[in-house]
Scaffold this motif. Structure first.
Motif, PDB file in Angstrom:
ATOM      1  N   ASP A 145       0.719  -0.951   0.048  1.00 34.47           N
ATOM      2  CA  ASP A 145      -0.124   0.052  -0.050  1.00 34.47           C
ATOM      3  C   ASP A 145       0.643   1.353   0.135  1.00 34.47           C
ATOM      4  O   ASP A 145       1.877   1.425   0.884  1.00 34.47           O
ATOM      5  CB  ASP A 145      -0.714   0.064   1.149  1.00 34.47           C
ATOM      6  N   ARG A 146       0.337   2.195  -0.913  1.00 34.86           N
ATOM      7  CA  ARG A 146       1.369   3.439  -0.756  1.00 34.86           C
ATOM      8  C   ARG A 146       0.622   4.301   0.056  1.00 34.86           C
ATOM      9  O   ARG A 146      -0.855   4.844  -0.105  1.00 34.86           O
ATOM     10  CB  ARG A 146       1.307   4.079  -2.383  1.00 34.86           C
ATOM     11  N   ARG A 147       1.134   4.920   0.953  1.00 39.46           N
ATOM     12  CA  ARG A 147       0.531   5.761   2.062  1.00 39.46           C
ATOM     13  C   ARG A 147       0.786   7.307   1.677  1.00 39.46           C
ATOM     14  O   ARG A 147       1.572   7.687   0.715  1.00 39.46           O
ATOM     15  CB  ARG A 147       1.117   5.497   3.323  1.00 39.46           C
ATOM     16  N   LYS A 148       0.158   8.056   2.264  1.00 35.48           N
ATOM     17  CA  LYS A 148       0.313   9.637   2.299  1.00 35.48           C
ATOM     18  C   LYS A 148       1.614   9.874   2.405  1.00 35.48           C
ATOM     19  O   LYS A 148       2.446   9.361   2.984  1.00 35.48           O
ATOM     20  CB  LYS A 148      -0.493  10.507   3.302  1.00 35.48           C
ATOM     21  N   GLY A 149       2.386  10.913   1.396  1.00 34.56           N
ATOM     22  CA  GLY A 149       3.622  11.037   1.424  1.00 34.56           C
ATOM     23  C   GLY A 149       4.573  10.357   0.576  1.00 34.56           C
ATOM     24  O   GLY A 149       5.847  10.569   0.831  1.00 34.56           O
ATOM     25  N   GLY A 150       3.897   9.549  -0.116  1.00 35.24           N
ATOM     26  CA  GLY A 150       4.669   8.470  -1.005  1.00 35.24           C
ATOM     27  C   GLY A 150       5.269   7.516  -0.242  1.00 35.24           C
ATOM     28  O   GLY A 150       6.095   6.489  -0.905  1.00 35.24           O
ATOM     29  N   LYS A 151       4.810   7.243   1.030  1.00 33.81           N
ATOM     30  CA  LYS A 151       5.764   6.027   2.058  1.00 33.81           C
ATOM     31  C   LYS A 151       4.867   4.820   1.528  1.00 33.81           C
ATOM     32  O   LYS A 151       3.618   4.612   1.147  1.00 33.81           O
ATOM     33  CB  LYS A 151       5.523   6.437   3.381  1.00 33.81           C
ATOM     34  N   VAL A 152       5.568   3.703   1.775  1.00 33.14           N
ATOM     35  CA  VAL A 152       5.189   2.199   1.167  1.00 33.14           C
ATOM     36  C   VAL A 152       4.979   1.605   2.676  1.00 33.14           C
ATOM     37  O   VAL A 152       5.681   1.680   3.614  1.00 33.14           O
ATOM     38  CB  VAL A 152       6.289   1.544   0.340  1.00 33.14           C
ATOM     39  N   ALA A 153       3.804   0.823   2.652  1.00 29.13           N
ATOM     40  CA  ALA A 153       3.584  -0.028   3.720  1.00 29.13           C
ATOM     41  C   ALA A 153       3.143  -1.587   3.273  1.00 29.13           C
ATOM     42  O   ALA A 153       2.342  -1.735   2.317  1.00 29.13           O
ATOM     43  CB  ALA A 153       2.453   0.371   4.479  1.00 29.13           C
ATOM     44  N   THR A 154       3.380  -2.433   4.125  1.00 30.78           N
ATOM     45  CA  THR A 154       2.927  -4.120   3.759  1.00 30.78           C
ATOM     46  C   THR A 154       1.685  -4.100   4.705  1.00 30.78           C
ATOM     47  O   THR A 154       1.905  -3.975   5.959  1.00 30.78           O
ATOM     48  CB  THR A 154       4.133  -4.830   4.075  1.00 30.78           C
ATOM     49  N   VAL A 155       0.560  -4.679   3.935  1.00 36.97           N
ATOM     50  CA  VAL A 155      -0.624  -4.623   4.895  1.00 36.97           C
ATOM     51  C   VAL A 155      -0.993  -6.156   4.764  1.00 36.97           C
ATOM     52  O   VAL A 155      -1.243  -6.736   3.938  1.00 36.97           O
ATOM     53  CB  VAL A 155      -1.769  -3.726   4.544  1.00 36.97           C
ATOM     54  N   VAL A 156      -1.444  -6.709   5.919  1.00 40.40           N
ATOM     55  CA  VAL A 156      -1.833  -7.858   5.923  1.00 40.40           C
ATOM     56  C   VAL A 156      -3.227  -8.051   6.443  1.00 40.40           C
ATOM     57  O   VAL A 156      -3.730  -7.432   7.312  1.00 40.40           O
ATOM     58  CB  VAL A 156      -1.174  -8.993   7.272  1.00 40.40           C
ATOM     59  N   ARG A 157      -4.275  -8.545   5.518  1.00 43.06           N
ATOM     60  CA  ARG A 157      -5.648  -8.600   5.560  1.00 43.06           C
ATOM     61  C   ARG A 157      -6.055  -9.850   5.629  1.00 43.06           C
ATOM     62  O   ARG A 157      -5.455 -10.783   5.370  1.00 43.06           O
ATOM     63  CB  ARG A 157      -6.161  -7.707   4.515  1.00 43.06           C
ATOM     64  N   GLY A 158      -7.302  -9.944   6.606  1.00 45.02           N
ATOM     65  CA  GLY A 158      -7.959 -11.165   6.533  1.00 45.02           C
ATOM     66  C   GLY A 158      -7.843 -11.795   7.685  1.00 45.02           C
ATOM     67  O   GLY A 158      -8.430 -13.167   7.924  1.00 45.02           O
ATOM     68  N   PHE A 159      -7.049 -11.515   8.861  1.00 43.93           N
ATOM     69  CA  PHE A 159      -6.891 -11.929  10.051  1.00 43.93           C
ATOM     70  C   PHE A 159      -8.387 -12.242  10.793  1.00 43.93           C
ATOM     71  O   PHE A 159      -8.993 -11.220  11.023  1.00 43.93           O
ATOM     72  CB  PHE A 159      -5.746 -11.347  10.896  1.00 43.93           C
ATOM     73  N   ARG A 160      -8.713 -13.376  11.436  1.00 45.98           N
ATOM     74  CA  ARG A 160      -9.886 -13.454  12.278  1.00 45.98           C
ATOM     75  C   ARG A 160      -9.308 -14.094  13.441  1.00 45.98           C
ATOM     76  O   ARG A 160      -8.840 -15.182  13.657  1.00 45.98           O
ATOM     77  CB  ARG A 160     -10.773 -14.712  11.487  1.00 45.98           C
ATOM     78  N   GLY A 161      -9.889 -13.067  14.592  1.00 41.81           N
ATOM     79  CA  GLY A 161      -9.286 -13.613  15.928  1.00 41.81           C
ATOM     80  C   GLY A 161      -9.791 -12.197  16.703  1.00 41.81           C
ATOM     81  O   GLY A 161     -10.053 -11.124  16.273  1.00 41.81           O
ATOM     82  N   SER A 162      -9.261 -12.588  17.986  1.00 39.17           N
ATOM     83  CA  SER A 162      -9.397 -11.268  19.066  1.00 39.17           C
ATOM     84  C   SER A 162      -8.397 -10.164  18.730  1.00 39.17           C
ATOM     85  O   SER A 162      -7.419 -10.534  18.242  1.00 39.17           O
ATOM     86  CB  SER A 162      -9.233 -11.944  20.417  1.00 39.17           C
ATOM     87  N   PRO A 163      -8.645  -8.903  19.104  1.00 36.84           N
ATOM     88  CA  PRO A 163      -7.685  -7.937  18.915  1.00 36.84           C
ATOM     89  C   PRO A 163      -6.345  -7.981  19.766  1.00 36.84           C
ATOM     90  O   PRO A 163      -5.385  -7.827  19.215  1.00 36.84           O
ATOM     91  CB  PRO A 163      -8.398  -6.699  19.652  1.00 36.84           C
ATOM     92  N   GLU A 164      -6.509  -8.866  20.633  1.00 41.13           N
ATOM     93  CA  GLU A 164      -5.311  -9.212  21.468  1.00 41.13           C
ATOM     94  C   GLU A 164      -4.079  -9.998  20.491  1.00 41.13           C
ATOM     95  O   GLU A 164      -3.011  -9.993  20.627  1.00 41.13           O
ATOM     96  CB  GLU A 164      -5.664  -9.792  22.577  1.00 41.13           C
TER      97      GLU A 164
END
Length: 113
Positions: A44-63
């Motif tokens: 994912d390209r964030r504001k300011g042109g910074k790059v981030a790796t995003v993991v999606r689809g996790f199912r479980g508690s916030p902890e």
């Protein structure tokens, strides 16, 4: 039932003398074993042109999400966050994150980005 006042912060109290407080802390998503989770790793390209790796689809508690996020951040040696069902790792670490999650037993694929 615990009578700890800290567990009741934010609760509106009743004047009914027969009222029984019910703790709803167990209302999270069902816990799935890593082999039953289906995760996607995005770039994912964030504001300011910074790059981030995003993991999606996790199912479980916030902890559990925060624990997994902290583990990935530590193993990649970078910062990030884990909230709203996503883990965000600063920088392009898709290949490393996929390998680390597979070592933990998760079903994971690299997605678009």
């Amino acid at each position: 039932m615990s009578n700890d006042w800290k567990s009741r912060l934010g609760m509106v109290y009743s004047t009914n003398p027969d009222y029984v407080f019910e703790d709803s802390s167990d209302s999270g998503e069902p816990v799935l074993s890593p082999s039953r989770q289906d995760l996607r790793v995005w770039l994912d390209r964030r504001k300011g042109g910074k790059v981030a790796t995003v993991v999606r689809g996790f199912r479980g508690s916030p902890e559990e999400l925060r624990t997994l996020g902290a583990s990935l951040k530590a193993k990649c040696g970078v910062g990030g966050t884990a909230k709203d069902g996503e883990i965000l790792i600063q920088g392009d670490f898709r290949d490393r994150v996929v390998a680390l999650l597979q070592e933990e037993g998760y079903k994971v694929k690299k997605a678009g980005g």
